[in-house]
Design an enzyme around this catalytic site. Structure first.
Site, PDB file in Angstrom:
ATOM      1  N   ASP A  32     -60.148  14.000 -16.448  1.00  0.00           N
ATOM      2  CA  ASP A  32     -58.752  14.238 -16.835  1.00  0.00           C
ATOM      3  C   ASP A  32     -58.199  13.166 -17.780  1.00  0.00           C
ATOM      4  OD1 ASP A  32     -56.091  14.945 -16.950  1.00  0.00           O
ATOM      5  OD2 ASP A  32     -55.755  14.855 -14.794  1.00  0.00           O
ATOM      6  N   SER A  57     -54.674  17.365 -20.754  1.00  0.00           N
ATOM      7  CA  SER A  57     -54.755  18.244 -19.596  1.00  0.00           C
ATOM      8  C   SER A  57     -54.070  19.587 -19.881  1.00  0.00           C
ATOM      9  CB  SER A  57     -54.167  17.529 -18.373  1.00  0.00           C
ATOM     10  OG  SER A  57     -54.562  18.157 -17.174  1.00  0.00           O
TER      11      SER A  57
END
Length: 286
Positions: free
Chosen positions: A180, A52
């Site tokens: 994610d 991320s």
């Protein structure tokens, strides 16, 4: 709450330092202070793994952008709030009709478009050409498994790793639908083991202390719950096999989307830089 640096009881001999940069949204901007410590000591990581925000900053640093320049670049861009908001709307793929149809998020954005708009244009585009090897962790939505990219184009891999559910549209790349990376591996220190003698991991997912706080609104509760989940995953990983040093900058009172508080986040992380420098000197001293 004091910053925290945890050391393993025994340090392996060697000089290859692997660096893992975890998720955490805006709190992950604290990674820049850690990267500055590496630069100020003249230490180059043997490999970087990122999830991320850690993947985003890891890509910039692995491309050869010094940490101080990265700080300057991001603070300059985030200082222009109107410009950032305009870029977010430019990257928006959701439509307001979705609000009443229930068929999507009206504020959903395209991560690849947003990264092109916000990041420096001269980052290395392919993994194979990076001065520092990089591993980017994403989550395969349909297979429910971790995907680690070390070759090919970097942008879609980083975009997928950064595709926060509810905010960023999933990324289709290499025959997979990516979301994610923090959903499955929010602190990917296991992905630097093969090329490191010493492993440094930076975790910004920890929450604030238990002091009384206002009740969060639904938006904050959604992203806060994701951070709670990621923190629990990190704790389980560390309990099973800890890195040689676990760095936790004191940025716990910031929220996932507090990017416009970048200056305050970096100031809060500043003491961590000296801790990291002392820790690196200790680990690398025969």
């Amino acid at each position: 709450m004091a910053r925290q640096v945890d050391f393993a009881t025994s340090i392996p001999a060697g000089d290859r330092v692997g660096l893992a940069l975890g998720g955490g949204g805006a709190r992950g901007l604290a990674h820049i202070a850690v990267l500055e410590a590496f630069d100020e000591l003249g230490i180059k990581p043997s490999v970087i793994a990122g999830t991320s925000i850690g993947a985003i900053l890891g890509w910039a640093y692995a491309s050869g952008l010094p940490a101080r320049a990265l700080r300057h670049e991001l603070l300059g861009r985030l200082r222009d709030k109107r410009g950032v908001v305009a870029r977010i709307f430019e990257a928006r793929v959701g439509r307001f009709v979705h609000l009443v149809s229930g068929r999507g998020n009206p504020m959903s954005v395209d991560a690849e478009v947003l990264l092109r708009l916000l990041l420096p244009p001269d980052l290395v585009p392919n993994f194979e050409d990076l001065p520092i090897p990089l591993a980017v962790v994403a989550t395969d939505f349909h297979s429910r498994c971790e995907v680690v990219y070390r070759s090919g184009p970097i942008l879609p891999a980083v975009a997928g790793s950064s595709a926060i559910p509810g905010l960023v549209r999933p990324v289709v790349h290499d025959g997979r639908v990516l979301v994610d990376g923090g959903a499955i591996n929010p602190l990917p220190f296991d992905q630097v083991e093969d090329n490191s003698d010493i492993i440094i991991a930076v975790d910004a997912t920890r929450g604030a202390n238990g002091a009384a706080k206002p009740v969060p609104d639904s938006w904050e509760a959604m992203f806060g719950a994701l951070q709670i989940l990621q923190g629990a995953v990190v704790q389980t990983k560390v309990a099973r096999r800890a890195p040689d040093a676990l760095i936790r900058p004191d940025v716990n009172d910031f929220r996932v989307l507090d990017f416009f508080k970048a200056g305050a986040i970096l100031r809060a992380a500043e003491p961590t830089k000296e801790e990291v420098k002392r820790m690196l000197e200790k680990l690398l001293t025969p």
